[in-house]
Design an enzyme around this catalytic site. Sequence first.
Site, PDB file in Angstrom:
ATOM      1  N   TYR A  55       0.833  -1.221   0.000  1.00  0.00           N
ATOM      2  CA  TYR A  55       0.000   0.000   0.000  1.00  0.00           C
ATOM      3  C   TYR A  55       0.860   1.261   0.000  1.00  0.00           C
ATOM      4  O   TYR A  55       0.469   2.281  -0.574  1.00  0.00           O
ATOM      5  CB  TYR A  55      -0.992  -0.023   1.185  1.00  0.00           C
ATOM      6  CG  TYR A  55      -2.088  -1.029   0.957  1.00  0.00           C
ATOM      7  CD1 TYR A  55      -2.039  -2.288   1.559  1.00  0.00           C
ATOM      8  CD2 TYR A  55      -3.123  -0.765   0.071  1.00  0.00           C
ATOM      9  CE1 TYR A  55      -3.017  -3.246   1.301  1.00  0.00           C
ATOM     10  CE2 TYR A  55      -4.103  -1.714  -0.195  1.00  0.00           C
ATOM     11  CZ  TYR A  55      -4.050  -2.956   0.422  1.00  0.00           C
ATOM     12  OH  TYR A  55      -5.005  -3.901   0.148  1.00  0.00           O
ATOM     13  N   ARG A  58       1.470   2.022  -3.608  1.00  0.00           N
ATOM     14  CA  ARG A  58       0.279   2.541  -4.295  1.00  0.00           C
ATOM     15  C   ARG A  58      -0.044   3.947  -3.798  1.00  0.00           C
ATOM     16  O   ARG A  58      -0.489   4.803  -4.565  1.00  0.00           O
ATOM     17  CB  ARG A  58      -0.901   1.584  -4.088  1.00  0.00           C
ATOM     18  CG  ARG A  58      -0.672   0.228  -4.765  1.00  0.00           C
ATOM     19  CD  ARG A  58      -1.749  -0.770  -4.427  1.00  0.00           C
ATOM     20  NE  ARG A  58      -3.031  -0.379  -5.000  1.00  0.00           N
ATOM     21  CZ  ARG A  58      -4.190  -0.902  -4.588  1.00  0.00           C
ATOM     22  NH1 ARG A  58      -4.209  -1.776  -3.581  1.00  0.00           N
ATOM     23  NH2 ARG A  58      -5.303  -0.519  -5.149  1.00  0.00           N
ATOM     24  N   GLN A  88     -15.440   2.234  -5.651  1.00  0.00           N
ATOM     25  CA  GLN A  88     -14.717   1.083  -5.092  1.00  0.00           C
ATOM     26  C   GLN A  88     -13.220   1.415  -5.024  1.00  0.00           C
ATOM     27  O   GLN A  88     -12.448   0.643  -4.464  1.00  0.00           O
ATOM     28  CB  GLN A  88     -14.913  -0.156  -5.969  1.00  0.00           C
ATOM     29  CG  GLN A  88     -16.364  -0.590  -6.100  1.00  0.00           C
ATOM     30  CD  GLN A  88     -16.528  -1.675  -7.142  1.00  0.00           C
ATOM     31  OE1 GLN A  88     -16.301  -2.868  -6.867  1.00  0.00           O
ATOM     32  NE2 GLN A  88     -16.895  -1.278  -8.347  1.00  0.00           N
ATOM     33  N   ASP A  91      -8.146   5.421  -4.519  1.00  0.00           N
ATOM     34  CA  ASP A  91      -7.363   6.619  -4.860  1.00  0.00           C
ATOM     35  C   ASP A  91      -8.178   7.868  -4.545  1.00  0.00           C
ATOM     36  O   ASP A  91      -9.356   7.780  -4.192  1.00  0.00           O
ATOM     37  CB  ASP A  91      -6.930   6.569  -6.353  1.00  0.00           C
ATOM     38  CG  ASP A  91      -8.108   6.632  -7.325  1.00  0.00           C
ATOM     39  OD1 ASP A  91      -8.175   5.782  -8.231  1.00  0.00           O
ATOM     40  OD2 ASP A  91      -8.972   7.522  -7.180  1.00  0.00           O
ATOM     41  N   HIS A 106     -14.497   0.913  -0.353  1.00  0.00           N
ATOM     42  CA  HIS A 106     -13.378   0.040   0.028  1.00  0.00           C
ATOM     43  C   HIS A 106     -12.263   0.800   0.743  1.00  0.00           C
ATOM     44  O   HIS A 106     -11.141   0.303   0.825  1.00  0.00           O
ATOM     45  CB  HIS A 106     -12.831  -0.681  -1.215  1.00  0.00           C
ATOM     46  CG  HIS A 106     -13.830  -1.623  -1.806  1.00  0.00           C
ATOM     47  ND1 HIS A 106     -13.751  -2.065  -3.108  1.00  0.00           N
ATOM     48  CD2 HIS A 106     -14.953  -2.189  -1.288  1.00  0.00           C
ATOM     49  CE1 HIS A 106     -14.775  -2.883  -3.350  1.00  0.00           C
ATOM     50  NE2 HIS A 106     -15.526  -2.965  -2.259  1.00  0.00           N
ATOM     51  N   GLY A 172     -16.266   1.605 -15.305  1.00  0.00           N
ATOM     52  CA  GLY A 172     -14.966   0.975 -15.059  1.00  0.00           C
ATOM     53  C   GLY A 172     -14.943  -0.046 -13.956  1.00  0.00           C
ATOM     54  O   GLY A 172     -14.001  -0.105 -13.182  1.00  0.00           O
ATOM     55  N   SER A 174     -15.702  -4.345 -13.279  1.00  0.00           N
ATOM     56  CA  SER A 174     -16.072  -5.651 -13.844  1.00  0.00           C
ATOM     57  C   SER A 174     -17.256  -6.239 -13.071  1.00  0.00           C
ATOM     58  O   SER A 174     -17.765  -7.303 -13.412  1.00  0.00           O
ATOM     59  CB  SER A 174     -14.867  -6.604 -13.760  1.00  0.00           C
ATOM     60  OG  SER A 174     -14.544  -6.821 -12.386  1.00  0.00           O
TER      61      SER A 174
HETATM   62  N1  APR Z   1     -12.055   3.049 -18.912  1.00  0.00           N
HETATM   63  C1  APR Z   1     -13.135   2.432 -18.354  1.00  0.00           C
HETATM   64  N2  APR Z   1     -13.121   1.147 -17.947  1.00  0.00           N
HETATM   65  C2  APR Z   1     -11.965   0.467 -18.115  1.00  0.00           C
HETATM   66  C3  APR Z   1     -10.807   1.039 -18.682  1.00  0.00           C
HETATM   67  C4  APR Z   1     -10.877   2.397 -19.082  1.00  0.00           C
HETATM   68  N3  APR Z   1      -9.833   3.018 -19.625  1.00  0.00           N
HETATM   69  N4  APR Z   1      -9.821   0.079 -18.710  1.00  0.00           N
HETATM   70  C5  APR Z   1     -10.362  -1.035 -18.170  1.00  0.00           C
HETATM   71  N5  APR Z   1     -11.648  -0.810 -17.825  1.00  0.00           N
HETATM   72  C6  APR Z   1     -12.617  -1.717 -17.209  1.00  0.00           C
HETATM   73  C7  APR Z   1     -12.327  -3.182 -17.433  1.00  0.00           C
HETATM   74  O1  APR Z   1     -12.880  -3.611 -18.680  1.00  0.00           O
HETATM   75  C8  APR Z   1     -13.041  -3.818 -16.235  1.00  0.00           C
HETATM   76  O2  APR Z   1     -14.402  -4.095 -16.532  1.00  0.00           O
HETATM   77  O3  APR Z   1     -12.559  -1.532 -15.815  1.00  0.00           O
HETATM   78  C9  APR Z   1     -12.972  -2.726 -15.161  1.00  0.00           C
HETATM   79  C10 APR Z   1     -11.963  -3.038 -14.079  1.00  0.00           C
HETATM   80  O4  APR Z   1     -12.407  -4.177 -13.376  1.00  0.00           O
HETATM   81  P1  APR Z   1     -11.559  -4.665 -12.110  1.00  0.00           P
HETATM   82  O5  APR Z   1     -10.106  -4.633 -12.445  1.00  0.00           O
HETATM   83  O6  APR Z   1     -12.192  -5.940 -11.646  1.00  0.00           O
HETATM   84  O7  APR Z   1     -11.781  -3.508 -11.038  1.00  0.00           O
HETATM   85  P2  APR Z   1     -13.003  -3.323 -10.052  1.00  0.00           P
HETATM   86  O8  APR Z   1     -14.287  -3.777 -10.691  1.00  0.00           O
HETATM   87  O9  APR Z   1     -12.941  -1.915  -9.559  1.00  0.00           O
HETATM   88  O10 APR Z   1     -12.623  -4.301  -8.821  1.00  0.00           O
HETATM   89  C11 APR Z   1     -13.476  -4.243  -7.681  1.00  0.00           C
HETATM   90  O11 APR Z   1     -11.914  -5.645  -6.498  1.00  0.00           O
HETATM   91  O12 APR Z   1      -9.734  -6.070  -5.981  1.00  0.00           O
HETATM   92  C12 APR Z   1     -10.890  -5.532  -5.500  1.00  0.00           C
HETATM   93  O13 APR Z   1     -11.140  -3.884  -3.883  1.00  0.00           O
HETATM   94  C13 APR Z   1     -10.703  -4.081  -5.188  1.00  0.00           C
HETATM   95  O14 APR Z   1     -12.210  -2.250  -5.552  1.00  0.00           O
HETATM   96  C14 APR Z   1     -11.628  -3.392  -6.167  1.00  0.00           C
HETATM   97  C15 APR Z   1     -12.668  -4.448  -6.448  1.00  0.00           C
END
Ligand code: APR
Length: 229
Positions: A55, A58, A88, A91, A106, A172, A174
């Site tokens: 951390y 980051r 979520q 930052d 989070h 942004g 998943s």
């Molecule tokens: N603009 C918009 N979306 C984007 C971009 C971009 N430039 N680049 C990637 N993505 C999308 C990806 O397609 C994906 O669907 O952002 C999403 C990122 O998904 P994750 O990496 O799973 O992130 P997130 O959904 O925030 O994860 C949730 O998981 O690890 C834990 O606590 C952590 O808050 C996090 C949580």
Amino acid sequence: MSKRKLVVLTGAGMSAESGISTFRDSGGLWEQYKIEEVATPEGFAANPELVLEFYNKRREQLDSVEPNLGHKGLAELENNFDVHIITQNIDNLHERAGSTNILHLHGELTKVRSTKHPELVYEIGTKPIKIGDKCEKGAQLRPHIVWFGEQVPAMEQAAEIVSQADIFVVIGSSLNVYPAASLVAYAPQTSPKYIIDPKDVDIPFGLSFYAIQKTAEEGVSKLIQLLKK
Ligand code: APR
């Protein structure tokens, strides 16, 4: 006339164009680190130095990244909407872009808290913390971040906000991680729902969202056009 309530749930993709890596994209954080080692209470107990360093790195990165046009677009939407950001992300880019109504599901990278007295939370900006850094009552400090397996204290408040949305937008994420992903189920049936993501995201519970298949920067600008109509 009161402004319509625009509720936005953001994930790591919101900050991708600012240079902060996502978690589950190729090359994402969870390809470089094992979740159980750096983002669980067990990992912290087993190797606190490794977790604090994960951390610290980051947190330090926050000094070298900027909010992107997506963050700024959301801040500007406050002129025409009652905007509520539920993020979520840990930052501080929504804050730095000028959004004024942000709920961190989070936790926050720039905050630490006591391992023994969780009500003792301290703002440390982008400074590192190490073993031996203690709260005012002498207990070790830890990141003020929700690890896997820990409660999400802001969940109830977040669900309440989403349930009042006139317009609901996901940017942004998943939608892989619960309980955050279940927020999509709280949006009123009659409210328009949008998802901004370059990929095709599987929406839980088979709910239908208008997909803006673009990055956060391009997608927010498209959303602003659509909302102006
Ligand atoms: N603009 C918009 N979306 C984007 C971009 C971009 N430039 N680049 C990637 N993505 C999308 C990806 O397609 C994906 O669907 O952002 C999403 C990122 O998904 P994750 O990496 O799973 O992130 P997130 O959904 O925030 O994860 C949730 O998981 O690890 C834990 O606590 C952590 O808050 C996090 C949580």
